[in-house]
Design a protein around this motif. Structure first.
Motif, PDB file in Angstrom:
ATOM      1  N   SER A 217       1.038  -1.224  -0.002  1.00 49.98           N
ATOM      2  CA  SER A 217      -0.025  -0.122   0.057  1.00 49.98           C
ATOM      3  C   SER A 217       0.872   1.269   0.001  1.00 49.98           C
ATOM      4  O   SER A 217       0.614   2.243  -0.475  1.00 49.98           O
ATOM      5  N   HIS A 218       1.984   1.259   0.700  1.00 51.48           N
ATOM      6  CA  HIS A 218       3.038   2.255   0.678  1.00 51.48           C
ATOM      7  C   HIS A 218       4.370   1.692   0.617  1.00 51.48           C
ATOM      8  O   HIS A 218       4.723   0.567   1.212  1.00 51.48           O
ATOM      9  N   GLY A 219       5.362   2.467   0.069  1.00 45.23           N
ATOM     10  CA  GLY A 219       6.644   2.293  -0.040  1.00 45.23           C
ATOM     11  C   GLY A 219       7.452   2.736   0.903  1.00 45.23           C
ATOM     12  O   GLY A 219       7.425   4.307   0.662  1.00 45.23           O
TER      13      GLY A 219
ATOM     14  N   PHE B 144       5.879   6.864   0.246  1.00 43.28           N
ATOM     15  CA  PHE B 144       5.194   7.103  -0.966  1.00 43.28           C
ATOM     16  C   PHE B 144       4.176   5.978  -0.937  1.00 43.28           C
ATOM     17  O   PHE B 144       4.042   5.042  -0.704  1.00 43.28           O
ATOM     18  N   THR B 145       2.927   6.482  -1.340  1.00 45.55           N
ATOM     19  CA  THR B 145       1.674   5.576  -1.659  1.00 45.55           C
ATOM     20  C   THR B 145       1.682   5.004  -3.221  1.00 45.55           C
ATOM     21  O   THR B 145       2.217   5.501  -4.201  1.00 45.55           O
TER      22      THR B 145
ATOM     23  N   THR C 134       5.280  -1.426   2.888  1.00 41.52           N
ATOM     24  CA  THR C 134       6.676  -2.246   2.768  1.00 41.52           C
ATOM     25  C   THR C 134       7.896  -1.432   2.754  1.00 41.52           C
ATOM     26  O   THR C 134       7.698  -0.395   2.510  1.00 41.52           O
ATOM     27  N   VAL C 135       8.684  -1.784   3.736  1.00 44.09           N
ATOM     28  CA  VAL C 135       9.918  -1.186   4.056  1.00 44.09           C
ATOM     29  C   VAL C 135      11.113  -1.577   2.953  1.00 44.09           C
ATOM     30  O   VAL C 135      11.267  -2.666   2.942  1.00 44.09           O
TER      31      VAL C 135
ATOM     32  N   LEU D  23       2.771   0.077  -8.836  1.00 43.56           N
ATOM     33  CA  LEU D  23       2.378  -0.917  -7.626  1.00 43.56           C
ATOM     34  C   LEU D  23       3.530  -1.916  -7.631  1.00 43.56           C
ATOM     35  O   LEU D  23       4.100  -2.596  -8.464  1.00 43.56           O
ATOM     36  N   SER D  24       3.722  -2.334  -6.294  1.00 38.96           N
ATOM     37  CA  SER D  24       4.784  -3.469  -5.828  1.00 38.96           C
ATOM     38  C   SER D  24       3.954  -4.458  -5.387  1.00 38.96           C
ATOM     39  O   SER D  24       3.064  -4.344  -4.419  1.00 38.96           O
TER      40      SER D  24
END
Ligand code: R1P
Ligand code: URA
Length: 293
Positions: free
Chosen positions: A136-138, A179-180, A198-199, A257-258
């Motif tokens: 959802s976020h990086g 970031f989203t 996600t880190v 997107l990841s």
């Protein structure tokens, strides 16, 4: 802003008329792009294409472009790490948004869809090996995005503030960025996916709390990341590219997107018995959705 001709030293175009590191020409790239870390994963994705119209390789950057039905797709390997993402995202953007003849930025900009199909380590007990996580976020613990000017949303600023308050980083370490995910893409990837922050780490060993020999400067990193919580959001996993893909997407105006196959669970201290099968399952599930975008 004045549209100045971009010099030969800044945008390097080879004798084939292709961008330097990727060795891809503008017409050889689709506007929906799957990125993978491992160059060997490129044919593992493109073997599912109905037709492959282009293949190239330069260094760790392998590109295959083709079709699933009517959908044109490119799959590009990035290698490992956010420094490679700096190269790949800039060159993908140049391929669609800079005219290679005039070296001017085009008046009509194209927004790419960039979807990472990668592997990752889970930071929550309830996210087992061989499951899939949508980021959802990086949240970047590397320093790539410090070199770019960008705007964060209010939600991103609040989340980052909460992270700074709850997670103790090593002295002199990273200045975290966040970031989203591209919302238009993320809404297609819900059923059968875990979702969370996600880190992104600047290494696989100590930067992800792993120590084979030697001593960690921050032995509490994993506990702190696992325990982080803000308004129902948790950190699900870490890996080495997502925050840079999302950050470069923000700077350059692309939807990103990841998605990761979980190959390690750092809380249960488990590793997948068949990581290759987990990645193949992610590729098949991912392509089923991406082909319909
Ligand atoms: C480390 O083993 C690599 O695996 C993960 C990390 O992000 C890092 O690139 O992703 P890929 O399997 O996509 O490379
Ligand atoms: N990739 C990573 O970066 N970390 C893991 O634990 C597994 C895959």
């Amino acid at each position: 802003m004045e549209n100045k001709r971009i010099a030969e030293s800044e945008l390097i175009i080879n004798s084939r008329g292709a961008v330097y590191h990727l060795d891809v020409r503008p017409e050889e790239l689709a506007h929906t792009i799957i990125t993978v870390g491992d160059p060997d994963r490129v044919p593992a994705v493109s073997k599912h294409f109905d037709k492959i119209e282009h293949q190239s390789q330069h260094r760790e950057f392998v590109t295959h472009t083709g079709y699933i039905g009517q959908k044109r797709l490119s799959v590009v390997s990035t290698g490992i790490g956010t420094d490679n993402i700096d190269i790949v995202l800039n060159e993908l953007d140049a391929l669609v948004n800079i005219d290679f003849q005039t070296r001017l930025v085009k008046e009509q900009l194209t927004s790419l869809q960039v979807i990472r199909l990668g592997t990752s380590g889970a930071l929550q007990d309830g996210i087992p090996v061989d499951s899939f996580v949508v980021s959802s976020h990086g949240l970047g613990l590397d320093n790539l995005m410090a070199y770019y000017a960008f705007e964060n949303t209010t939600e991103e600023k609040q989340l980052l503030e909460a992270f700074r308050g709850q997670v103790m980083l090593q002295p002199g370490g990273a200045n975290p960025c966040l970031f989203t995910a591209g919302q238009e893409l993320q809404k297609h990837f819900t059923d059968g996916f875990h979702t969370g922050i996600t880190v992104t780490c600047p290494g696989f060993y100590a930067p992800q709390g792993r120590m084979l020999r030697g001593t960690l400067s921050n032995p509490h990193l994993i506990d702190n990341l696992t325990g982080f919580s803000y308004e129902g959001l948790r950190i699900t996993n870490f890996e080495m590219e997502t925050s840079a893909i999302y950050g470069m997407g923000r700077v350059l105006g692309h939807q990103c997107l990841s998605i990761s196959a979980i190959v390690a669970n750092r809380i249960r201290r488990e590793f997948s018995k068949d990581g290759g099968a987990a990645v193949e399952a992610l590729i098949q599930k991912g392509l089923g959705i991406i082909a319909g975008l």
